[in-house]
Design a protein around this motif. Structure first.
Motif, PDB file in Angstrom:
ATOM      1  N   THR A 266       0.745  -1.205  -0.086  1.00  0.00           N
ATOM      2  CA  THR A 266      -0.143   0.039  -0.116  1.00  0.00           C
ATOM      3  C   THR A 266       0.801   1.170   0.131  1.00  0.00           C
ATOM      4  N   SER A 267       0.298   2.257  -0.308  1.00  0.00           N
ATOM      5  CA  SER A 267       1.233   3.634  -0.374  1.00  0.00           C
ATOM      6  C   SER A 267       1.337   3.924   0.900  1.00  0.00           C
ATOM      7  N   ALA A 268       0.687   3.713   2.061  1.00  0.00           N
ATOM      8  CA  ALA A 268       0.838   4.137   3.369  1.00  0.00           C
ATOM      9  C   ALA A 268       2.019   3.245   3.742  1.00  0.00           C
ATOM     10  N   PHE A 269       2.152   2.055   3.338  1.00  0.00           N
ATOM     11  CA  PHE A 269       3.389   1.190   4.209  1.00  0.00           C
ATOM     12  C   PHE A 269       4.607   1.743   3.347  1.00  0.00           C
ATOM     13  N   LEU A 270       4.635   2.153   1.783  1.00  0.00           N
ATOM     14  CA  LEU A 270       5.691   2.650   1.332  1.00  0.00           C
ATOM     15  C   LEU A 270       6.066   4.206   1.841  1.00  0.00           C
ATOM     16  N   ASP A 271       5.263   4.918   2.256  1.00  0.00           N
ATOM     17  CA  ASP A 271       5.519   6.114   2.986  1.00  0.00           C
ATOM     18  C   ASP A 271       6.239   6.202   4.358  1.00  0.00           C
TER      19      ASP A 271
ATOM     20  N   GLN B 296      23.302 -11.404 -14.417  1.00  0.00           N
ATOM     21  CA  GLN B 296      23.433 -10.286 -13.695  1.00  0.00           C
ATOM     22  C   GLN B 296      22.334  -9.394 -13.610  1.00  0.00           C
ATOM     23  N   GLY B 297      21.704  -8.743 -12.538  1.00  0.00           N
ATOM     24  CA  GLY B 297      20.836  -7.715 -12.527  1.00  0.00           C
ATOM     25  C   GLY B 297      19.545  -8.363 -12.209  1.00  0.00           C
ATOM     26  N   VAL B 298      18.879  -7.769 -11.106  1.00  0.00           N
ATOM     27  CA  VAL B 298      17.294  -7.888 -10.790  1.00  0.00           C
ATOM     28  C   VAL B 298      16.595  -6.550 -11.034  1.00  0.00           C
ATOM     29  N   SER B 299      15.552  -6.678 -11.671  1.00  0.00           N
ATOM     30  CA  SER B 299      15.017  -5.504 -12.215  1.00  0.00           C
ATOM     31  C   SER B 299      13.769  -5.454 -11.716  1.00  0.00           C
ATOM     32  N   VAL B 300      13.009  -4.099 -11.437  1.00  0.00           N
ATOM     33  CA  VAL B 300      11.969  -3.867 -10.497  1.00  0.00           C
ATOM     34  C   VAL B 300      11.178  -2.663 -11.420  1.00  0.00           C
ATOM     35  N   LEU B 301       9.870  -3.214 -11.857  1.00  0.00           N
ATOM     36  CA  LEU B 301       9.167  -2.093 -12.440  1.00  0.00           C
ATOM     37  C   LEU B 301       7.916  -1.923 -11.588  1.00  0.00           C
ATOM     38  N   ARG B 302       7.631  -0.624 -11.251  1.00  0.00           N
ATOM     39  CA  ARG B 302       6.700   0.102 -10.306  1.00  0.00           C
ATOM     40  C   ARG B 302       5.686   0.123 -10.925  1.00  0.00           C
ATOM     41  N   ASP B 303       4.281  -0.358 -10.613  1.00  0.00           N
ATOM     42  CA  ASP B 303       3.065  -0.165 -11.406  1.00  0.00           C
ATOM     43  C   ASP B 303       1.765   0.067 -10.233  1.00  0.00           C
TER      44      ASP B 303
ATOM     45  N   LYS C 106      -4.998  -0.752  -8.062  1.00  0.00           N
ATOM     46  CA  LYS C 106      -5.192   0.263  -6.902  1.00  0.00           C
ATOM     47  C   LYS C 106      -6.161  -0.213  -5.702  1.00  0.00           C
ATOM     48  N   PRO C 107      -5.841   0.015  -4.436  1.00  0.00           N
ATOM     49  CA  PRO C 107      -4.896   1.041  -3.925  1.00  0.00           C
ATOM     50  C   PRO C 107      -3.562   0.591  -3.702  1.00  0.00           C
ATOM     51  N   TYR C 108      -3.224  -0.723  -4.254  1.00  0.00           N
ATOM     52  CA  TYR C 108      -1.971  -1.397  -4.067  1.00  0.00           C
ATOM     53  C   TYR C 108      -0.953  -0.910  -5.190  1.00  0.00           C
TER      54      TYR C 108
END
Length: 406
Positions: free
Chosen positions: A199-204, A365-372, A377-379
């Motif tokens: 959740t956005s609250a967790f990330l904040d 090599q490399g681990v990629s992360v794409l933010r969605d 929503k709301p996740y």
């Protein structure tokens, strides 16, 4: 809170106290031995054992497995370092920028990662932590050979007949040696993904260590998928597992096949002198491989072998000498992999070999992360990918036990 199993008490409150967990595990094994000795005594006298005694033995087996799993989890938790939380000093602008990207979607200062459409590469210490946690969780990764590469495919030339060598005097002419038989093994890397959500609250929350959070969220999912592929993978969009190789009786072994020893009974160990076939399996492996060999089997098969004794009445299965050690069977480390098959007609339920030389895991090599932040929503979803390959590296380093008549 306590649980009782026929007089054996297991304390649910032991939590992460590794010493207490190990003491309970040792006590459970002593209870298991006493119960099994009673069962064997009844079999010898009457030809059959009390069903209640068999049931108690099964429950004790489950207790041993549960306590070992609890110790493994506690050891992982104790060894886990902080990455970029309050107790860690931030190192490098990229690491800070990556945390901003994960928490708020900010993309500045991330030029050394991949572009926003494909996500961004995690900081090096987060990638290292993912690999470390996966090694702790994935039983095959913990014993196999591992090679890190920067390309999509790793190709390895090998000599099937061994190197061309010969003895010669200091000043003598060097005669031509026989030519080697060369082959090439190819290990393509395949994409493995996980998609943790927050959740956005967790990330904040300022206390959230985003690198540690991502590592913890994806490692269990990655490890479970990897282990299945390393054992049973068909090589289509995944690594090729060692059990999918062509198998032949050990007496007919040739390069490109895995050799097996048959138990002589379909779906079971021999009724008499069951340990003899296991000794045959050990000595099917050449001495150079036996020095670092391990047994690989699942929990149910381990439970069956736990009951076996040698000619002197000693149990062939022995618990680990310490909480962070491995159980041993016939003097060799035993690795529990739930993706190994149960005992059934013609099943290959036990593997024995030097997996460091016998099976190779290739990590790109490399681990990629794409933010969605939009799809659920709301996740906020984090599409996290890594590329992994795997396959047999030495067909002579792993032998199998086949539960079949021949």
């Amino acid at each position: 809170m306590t649980n009782m199993t026929d007089g054996l008490e297991t304390k649910a409150g032991a939590g992460s106290d590794i010493s207490a967990l190990f003491a309970e595990f040792s006590h459970a094994f002593e209870e298991f031995k006493a119960t099994n000795n009673q069962r064997l005594g009844e079999l010898e006298k009457r030809g059959s054992a009390d069903g209640l005694l068999e049931g108690k033995l099964d429950r004790l087996n489950a207790v041993l497995d549960g306590q070992k799993a609890a110790m493994d989890r506690a050891l992982i938790d104790r060894a886990r370092p902080l990455l970029d939380g309050k107790a860690a000093v931030a190192e490098g602008e990229y690491k800070d920028a990556f945390a901003s990207y994960v928490k708020r979607g900010e993309e500045k200062a991330l030029s050394i990662g991949v572009n926003a459409d494909g996500g961004y590469v995690v900081p090096a210490e987060t990638e290292t932590e993912i690999a470390r946690l996966m090694t702790a969780v994935s039983p095959i990764r913990a014993i196999a050979g591992i090679r890190q590469v920067s390309s999509a495919v790793y190709k390895r030339p090998i000599s099937v007949t061994g190197p061309a060598v010969g003895w010669v005097g200091e000043t003598a002419a060097r005669p031509v040696t026989n030519s080697q038989t060369l082959a090439e093994l190819s290990y393509p890397t395949m994409e493995l993904y996980a998609m943790p959500a927050a959740t956005s609250a967790f990330l904040d929350d300022a206390a959230v260590d985003v690198g540690q959070w991502i590592a913890e969220e994806v490692n269990a999912a990655f490890a479970a998928q990897e282990t299945t592929a390393f054992v049973n993978g068909d090589g289509v969009n995944k690594p090729k597992g060692f059990l999918t190789a062509t198998t032949v009786a050990e007496s007919s072994w040739s390069w490109g096949n895995l050799g097996y020893v048959a138990t002589g009974a379909a779906g079971a160990l021999p009724a008499n002198n069951a340990s003899d076939v296991l000794i045959d399996l050990v000595y099917a492996l050449k001495a150079g491989y036996r020095q670092n060999a391990s047994w690989v089997m699942n929990r149910k098969v381990q439970g069956a072998l736990r009951k076996l004794k040698d000619a002197d009445g000693n149990y062939l299965w022995q618990p680990a000498a310490s909480a962070d050690g491995k159980a041993r069977f016939m003097g060799f480390d035993l690795v529990e992999a739930e993706d190994m098959p149960n005992m059934a007609a013609n099943s290959l339920s036990v593997a024995f070999g030097d997996f460091r030389r016998g099976y190779l895991i290739v990590d790109r090599q490399g681990v990629s992360v794409l933010r969605d932040p939009f799809s659920s929503k709301p996740y906020v979803l984090f599409y996290t990918t890594k590329r992994v390959g795997g396959g047999i590296a030495d067909f002579d380093a792993i032998k199998l036990l086949k539960f079949a008549a021949s």
